[in-house]
Design a protein around this motif. Structure first.
Motif, PDB file in Angstrom:
ATOM      1  N   UNK A   1     -52.006 -35.656  28.605  1.00  0.00           N
ATOM      2  CA  UNK A   1     -51.029 -34.610  28.909  1.00  0.00           C
ATOM      3  C   UNK A   1     -50.168 -34.386  27.682  1.00  0.00           C
ATOM      4  N   UNK A   2     -50.029 -33.114  27.275  1.00  0.00           N
ATOM      5  CA  UNK A   2     -49.190 -32.845  26.104  1.00  0.00           C
ATOM      6  C   UNK A   2     -48.195 -31.750  26.442  1.00  0.00           C
ATOM      7  N   UNK A   3     -46.973 -31.946  25.951  1.00  0.00           N
ATOM      8  CA  UNK A   3     -45.926 -30.949  26.191  1.00  0.00           C
ATOM      9  C   UNK A   3     -45.482 -30.360  24.860  1.00  0.00           C
ATOM     10  N   UNK A   4     -45.308 -29.056  24.872  1.00  0.00           N
ATOM     11  CA  UNK A   4     -44.902 -28.320  23.669  1.00  0.00           C
ATOM     12  C   UNK A   4     -43.621 -27.560  23.957  1.00  0.00           C
ATOM     13  N   UNK A   5     -42.596 -27.801  23.159  1.00  0.00           N
ATOM     14  CA  UNK A   5     -41.376 -27.016  23.273  1.00  0.00           C
ATOM     15  C   UNK A   5     -41.317 -26.080  22.070  1.00  0.00           C
ATOM     16  N   UNK A   6     -41.281 -24.800  22.321  1.00  0.00           N
ATOM     17  CA  UNK A   6     -41.259 -23.810  21.253  1.00  0.00           C
ATOM     18  C   UNK A   6     -39.925 -23.077  21.319  1.00  0.00           C
ATOM     19  N   UNK A   7     -39.190 -23.046  20.191  1.00  0.00           N
ATOM     20  CA  UNK A   7     -37.842 -22.472  20.244  1.00  0.00           C
ATOM     21  C   UNK A   7     -37.577 -21.591  19.042  1.00  0.00           C
ATOM     22  N   UNK A   8     -36.778 -20.562  19.260  1.00  0.00           N
ATOM     23  CA  UNK A   8     -36.402 -19.669  18.177  1.00  0.00           C
ATOM     24  C   UNK A   8     -35.432 -18.650  18.723  1.00  0.00           C
ATOM     25  N   UNK A   9     -35.355 -17.495  18.061  1.00  0.00           N
ATOM     26  CA  UNK A   9     -34.508 -16.456  18.652  1.00  0.00           C
ATOM     27  C   UNK A   9     -35.394 -15.346  19.208  1.00  0.00           C
ATOM     28  N   UNK A  10     -34.813 -14.566  20.114  1.00  0.00           N
ATOM     29  CA  UNK A  10     -35.581 -13.518  20.785  1.00  0.00           C
ATOM     30  C   UNK A  10     -36.155 -12.541  19.777  1.00  0.00           C
ATOM     31  N   UNK A  11     -37.397 -12.152  19.971  1.00  0.00           N
ATOM     32  CA  UNK A  11     -38.026 -11.204  19.058  1.00  0.00           C
ATOM     33  C   UNK A  11     -38.914 -11.879  18.028  1.00  0.00           C
ATOM     34  N   UNK A  12     -38.850 -13.202  17.960  1.00  0.00           N
ATOM     35  CA  UNK A  12     -39.686 -13.924  16.981  1.00  0.00           C
ATOM     36  C   UNK A  12     -41.090 -14.194  17.517  1.00  0.00           C
ATOM     37  N   UNK A  13     -41.307 -13.850  18.755  1.00  0.00           N
ATOM     38  CA  UNK A  13     -42.635 -14.086  19.315  1.00  0.00           C
ATOM     39  C   UNK A  13     -42.845 -15.514  19.787  1.00  0.00           C
TER      40      UNK A  13
ATOM     41  N   UNK B   1     -42.736 -28.781   7.380  1.00  0.00           N
ATOM     42  CA  UNK B   1     -41.969 -27.546   7.178  1.00  0.00           C
ATOM     43  C   UNK B   1     -42.933 -26.462   6.712  1.00  0.00           C
ATOM     44  N   UNK B   2     -42.917 -25.361   7.424  1.00  0.00           N
ATOM     45  CA  UNK B   2     -43.897 -24.298   7.137  1.00  0.00           C
ATOM     46  C   UNK B   2     -43.159 -22.991   6.844  1.00  0.00           C
ATOM     47  N   UNK B   3     -43.354 -22.436   5.664  1.00  0.00           N
ATOM     48  CA  UNK B   3     -42.696 -21.159   5.335  1.00  0.00           C
ATOM     49  C   UNK B   3     -43.450 -20.005   5.981  1.00  0.00           C
ATOM     50  N   UNK B   4     -43.260 -19.807   7.257  1.00  0.00           N
ATOM     51  CA  UNK B   4     -44.120 -18.885   8.007  1.00  0.00           C
ATOM     52  C   UNK B   4     -43.996 -17.449   7.523  1.00  0.00           C
ATOM     53  N   UNK B   5     -42.766 -17.052   7.146  1.00  0.00           N
ATOM     54  CA  UNK B   5     -42.587 -15.652   6.754  1.00  0.00           C
ATOM     55  C   UNK B   5     -43.328 -15.352   5.455  1.00  0.00           C
ATOM     56  N   UNK B   6     -43.199 -16.274   4.503  1.00  0.00           N
ATOM     57  CA  UNK B   6     -43.880 -16.080   3.232  1.00  0.00           C
ATOM     58  C   UNK B   6     -45.399 -16.025   3.431  1.00  0.00           C
ATOM     59  N   UNK B   7     -45.879 -16.932   4.285  1.00  0.00           N
ATOM     60  CA  UNK B   7     -47.320 -16.963   4.545  1.00  0.00           C
ATOM     61  C   UNK B   7     -47.776 -15.691   5.254  1.00  0.00           C
ATOM     62  N   UNK B   8     -46.940 -15.220   6.172  1.00  0.00           N
ATOM     63  CA  UNK B   8     -47.291 -14.001   6.904  1.00  0.00           C
ATOM     64  C   UNK B   8     -47.330 -12.822   5.935  1.00  0.00           C
ATOM     65  N   UNK B   9     -46.341 -12.765   5.061  1.00  0.00           N
ATOM     66  CA  UNK B   9     -46.309 -11.675   4.076  1.00  0.00           C
ATOM     67  C   UNK B   9     -47.570 -11.703   3.208  1.00  0.00           C
TER      68      UNK B   9
ATOM     69  N   UNK C   1     -49.388  -9.474   7.091  1.00  0.00           N
ATOM     70  CA  UNK C   1     -49.061  -9.283   8.511  1.00  0.00           C
ATOM     71  C   UNK C   1     -47.655  -9.835   8.699  1.00  0.00           C
ATOM     72  N   UNK C   2     -46.673  -9.025   8.230  1.00  0.00           N
ATOM     73  CA  UNK C   2     -45.312  -9.549   8.097  1.00  0.00           C
ATOM     74  C   UNK C   2     -44.703  -9.944   9.451  1.00  0.00           C
ATOM     75  N   UNK C   3     -45.224  -9.394  10.550  1.00  0.00           N
ATOM     76  CA  UNK C   3     -44.669  -9.759  11.858  1.00  0.00           C
ATOM     77  C   UNK C   3     -45.432 -10.931  12.495  1.00  0.00           C
ATOM     78  N   UNK C   4     -46.235 -11.602  11.661  1.00  0.00           N
ATOM     79  CA  UNK C   4     -47.118 -12.620  12.246  1.00  0.00           C
ATOM     80  C   UNK C   4     -46.660 -14.056  12.056  1.00  0.00           C
TER      81      UNK C   4
END
Lengths: 191, 247, 355, 71
Positions: free
Chosen positions: A2-14, A111-119, A123-126
């Motif tokens: 059994x694995x539990x994942x908590x995903x958190x951020x601000x609204x609109x981040x997907x 630590x993952x620079x997601x925005x830079x990687x998405x750019x 796919x800047x919204x990815x």
């Protein structure tokens, strides 16, 4: 298992769609899943987090106090949820928006620079899918190819136009994580 | 003009609970006559109200419902949405319709719900003993306006004028039954309301100015005179809205 | 069996109603149940039914009353403050002996309260809420699948006994998603010769009303209603008992809390504490004899509720004060299992049954 | 030509038929019915024109006017 994942951020981040994807992925492998969203007071622009449980057995509580995997997509989420990661668990930090690494010694953290990687991936919204790719690679919770097939079947034509872009971003996230881990293993080996 | 008169078969033969000279009975009868003439007795669902109209389901010989106070238009909405080809109407007094049930009545009209409302305006709460209603006229004495309705108690509520502004309301008329000619007009209005509904043209309402001899403290004839002389200036008679289809 | 679908609780309720043959819904938006409306506003016209967004919950419940009079399978849904507004109508529906399904996706109260999960409407629905001598059957599902199954069951019970049935959810169950299977068959149609559908081929009119002015008539009416309620108590009680046979500490919880409590019981068992869980599924009729049985070995009972303690009164009545009954409660959130586990551990030490 | 039937036991003696009869051939009876009201009655049915205004104004729906009978 059994694995539990908590995903958190601000609204609109997907963050919530990241959780949904994860839940679908679990279902695709015939596992029991539970997805609990928790919204801020505002529908948009507020905090957003969700808890996903994937298990081989019936899930009794869809809530846990110490999830094994935590994703924080911004700095406030890092401050809030860093302490709850189960000892020995995994913390994934979106370093594009969180300003430091973890202070905890008893967990695995990346630590993952997601925005830079998405750019870079065009796919800047990815950034959420970049993070999801990293999460899948770090946890190995599901077989990604199976997930893709399952989603294509489940959505039955709906939402499928964005699937190639999303899958590409997930792939970028996975590759980044694979290299990240190889490097850290290498550096550990050096030390 | 046809001669003679027979009770409509849609009325159950039993003594009314209404007071001597109360106009409710006339309106009940007109509703029954119209339903008989339209051949709709077996196609009708009547929704009553709370107040003097509370027993309407015992007097009509068709399916009937006794709802809670003021909610008849909502109940009728539920019935009509399930049975769109039936004649569905409510029978409500001014306390039921214009006070506690204002919301339900207004929104029924706004939605253009295909129901008809027969609205009895006798300017007060009859069943509970003659208290002020939203339709009580300025200066009128009731058991809760012992010195007459004044500014502090507000002003009489003109339901028809307000409802006529609703696009969903297709037929809106105010009539009375203080004379044979007015009785004939009221019957025609009720028929037009029902025709409006059955033709699917929209919401319909007939307000009938009605005498309450008991609570007004008058004999039945004085009460009819009061309707004609005192009420009609405040609540002018006439058809405020008539759809093309029923003219 | 077909593939499972991942569904949000509120949407599951809506789809379950359609699967159960319900084609009429009247409601009013309120967080956290609005998805029930939104889903049915889209789906019911597709199914040839009718959806109305009423001007208030007061109107909505009376539209339900009307549609039920007309013989339809009908439902409404709301959340705590909205359910309060429906109480008048529920009393009338019960008295008029109409089948109707009501869903309460509970939120924190009193007053405007919050939009967080809650179980604080237990008293309102289980003990009355509206005026007069009536009973409301209350079902308390604990998963999205059960939201579906119990919505279908609610229609069955409502029609079998011609009585209103309420399904309890909460803000969390309304929003959470789990894989579900939709039912394949809808409840069998019942005799509706009592409905006010227009007389058609009938000679006598059908009348549906709730007024009984002569005292004798009212007494007879109440006696008839309660004969029916006693039959429901005999036939329809539901519960689950988990590891209760040898349980020293018995936890009693319903709805989403029973899931969390079950996890806490599992944690306790791993640590050698003999804990068990009793979960009432029907809150009325309350499964009191089954609970008495389940508590036969218990040294202490804990009721876990998201309220200031409401079901605890029925728990105390059921176990006849044989052992102490204590409350574990939180307000405005569903606790984590370890919070209940701590309460179990503490109680086990107090009554000296801890491992 | 016409017969005027009163459902005497249901009459509440309001007198509206008396007031509105154009021929003034309706009166209240001296006796009372079971409800205690003086019921309405026709004094000279031969003068009835069958206009049925009495029935039209009767709030208790107790009057029927039928053609026929001994002229």
């Amino acid at each position: 298992m059994k694995r539990e994942f908590l995903l958190a951020g601000f609204g609109g981040q997907g963050v919530l769609s990241m959780g949904l994807f994860l839940a679908y992925a679990g279902m695709g492998e015939g596992k029991k899943v539970a997805y609990v969203p928790s919204y801020g007071a505002e529908m948009r622009g507020g905090t957003a987090n969700c808890l996903v449980t994937i298990s081989d057995r019936e899930i009794s509580s869809p809530l846990v106090s110490d999830p094994g995997v935590v994703v924080v997509m911004n700095h406030p989420s890092l401050l809030k949820f860093e302490p709850v990661v189960r000892s020995g668990g995994i913390l994934l930090i979106n370093s594009s928006l969180a300003h430091r690494d973890t202070k905890r010694q008893d967990i695995e953290s990346y630590s993952i620079p997601t925005q830079e990687l998405a750019n870079q991936a065009g796919f800047s919204r990815g950034s959420n899918m970049i993070m999801l790719g990293a999460l899948l690679e770090a946890t190995g919770v599901v077989d990604v190819t199976e997930t893709y097939n399952y989603l294509v079947k489940t959505f039955n034509g709906r939402h499928l136009d964005k699937m190639p872009q999303n899958m590409a971003a997930i792939q970028v996230g996975r590759e980044f994580m694979r290299e990240y881990r190889q490097q850290s293993e290498a550096s550990i080996a050096y030390a | 003009m046809p001669k003679g008169y027979q009770r409509p078969s849609t009325l159950v033969e039993r003594p009314w609970h209404f007071c001597p000279g109360c106009n409710h009975g006339i309106v009940h009868r007109l509703v029954a006559e119209v339903i008989d003439e339209m051949g709709l007795q077996k196609e009708t669902v009547g929704v009553g109200s709370v107040g003097c109209g509370v027993f309407s389901y015992e007097y009509f010989n068709f399916d009937g419902i006794g709802p809670s106070h003021g909610r008849a238009p909502a109940v009728a909405t539920g019935v009509k949405r399930v049975l769109p080809d039936r004649l569905v109407f409510t029978y409500q007094g001014d306390g039921d319709l214009a006070a506690i049930g204002t919301t339900e009545m207004v929104h029924c009209a706004v939605r253009g719900e295909l129901i008809s409302i027969i609205f009895i305006n006798n300017t007060l709460y009859g069943m509970t003993g003659g208290q002020m209603a939203p339709t009580t006229m300025m200066g009128q004495v009731t058991t809760t306006t012992p010195r007459g309705r004044g500014q502090a108690q507000g002003h009489p509520f003109r339901v028809c004028e307000m409802l006529a502004t609703a696009e969903g309301a297709a037929y809106v008329a105010r009539t009375a039954v203080y004379s044979p000619a007015q009785v004939v007009r009221t019957k025609k209005a009720i028929r037009r309301a029902f025709e409006t509904q059955m033709a699917g043209l929209g919401f319909s309402l007939v307000e009938v100015l009605s005498a309450c001899p008991t609570n007004w403290g008058m004999n039945p004839l004085e009460a009819l005179k009061f309707v004609e002389e005192e009420m009609t200036p405040v609540f002018p008679l006439g058809e405020l809205k008539v759809p093309e289809g029923v003219k | 069996m077909s593939e499972p679908i991942l569904m949000k609780g509120n949407e599951a309720v809506a789809e379950a109603a359609i699967a159960a043959g319900c084609r009429y819904f009247f409601g009013y938006p309120i967080t956290p149940q609005s998805e029930v409306l939104e889903h049915l506003a889209r789906r019911l016209p597709e199914e040839g039914g009718a959806y109305i967004q009423a001007e208030s919950e007061v109107s909505a419940i009376n539209m339900v009353f009307g549609a039920a009079c007309a013989g339809a399978r009908v439902m409404t849904a709301s959340s705590s403050p909205g359910i309060s507004l429906m109480q008048e109508g529920i009393s009338y529906i019960a008295s008029a002996q109409l089948p109707a399904v009501l869903v309460n996706i509970m939120r924190g109260s009193p007053g405007l309260g919050g939009i967080h999960p809650s179980q604080a409407d237990y008293f309102q629905s289980v003990k009355g809420g509206g005026h007069g001598d009536y009973k409301l059957v209350v079902l308390a599902p604990s998963s999205v699948q059960e939201l579906i199954d119990h919505t279908v069951l609610a229609f069955e019970i409502a029609e079998k006994y011609r009585t209103p049935v309420m399904v309890f959810g909460d803000a969390m169950m309304g929003q959470m998603m789990e894989p579900v299977f939709l039912p394949e068959a809808e409840p069998a149609p019942i005799d509706r010769s009592w409905a006010t559908t227009g007389m058609k081929n009938r000679e006598k009119p059908n009348i549906i009303h709730t007024l009984y002015l002569p005292a004798d008539d009212l007494e007879n009416h109440c006696q008839r209603l309660f004969a029916k309620y006693r039959e429901i108590q005999r036939q329809e009680q539901l519960h689950t008992a988990y590891l209760t046979d040898d349980a020293d500490i018995l936890v009693v919880a319903y709805g989403i809390m029973s899931r969390v409590a079950r996890a806490a019981v599992e944690m306790a068992r791993e640590d050698g504490i003999k804990a068990g869980l009793f979960r009432p599924i029907t809150l009325w009729p309350f499964p009191d004899q089954a609970l008495f049985q389940a508590a036969s070995h218990a040294q202490a009972v804990i009721t876990a509720e998201i309220s200031m303690g409401q079901m605890i009164e029925d728990v105390r009545l059921a176990i006849k004060d044989k052992v102490p009954v204590e409350l574990f409660n939180r307000i405005g959130l569903v606790p984590n299992p370890d919070e209940i586990y701590e309460a179990i551990k503490k109680k086990a030490q107090e009554v000296k049954v801890s491992a | 030509m016409f017969e005027v039937h009163f459902l005497e036991q249901h009459c509440k003696g309001c007198g509206m038929c008396v007031a509105f009869c154009p021929r003034k051939i309706i009166e209240m009876a001296e006796h009372t019915n079971d409800q205690g009201y003086n019921p309405a009655m026709v004094t000279d049915v031969s003068r009835c024109t069958g206009c049925a205004i009495c029935a039209m104004m009767c709030p208790h729906v107790i009057i029927e006017v039928v053609e026929g009978g001994a002229a």
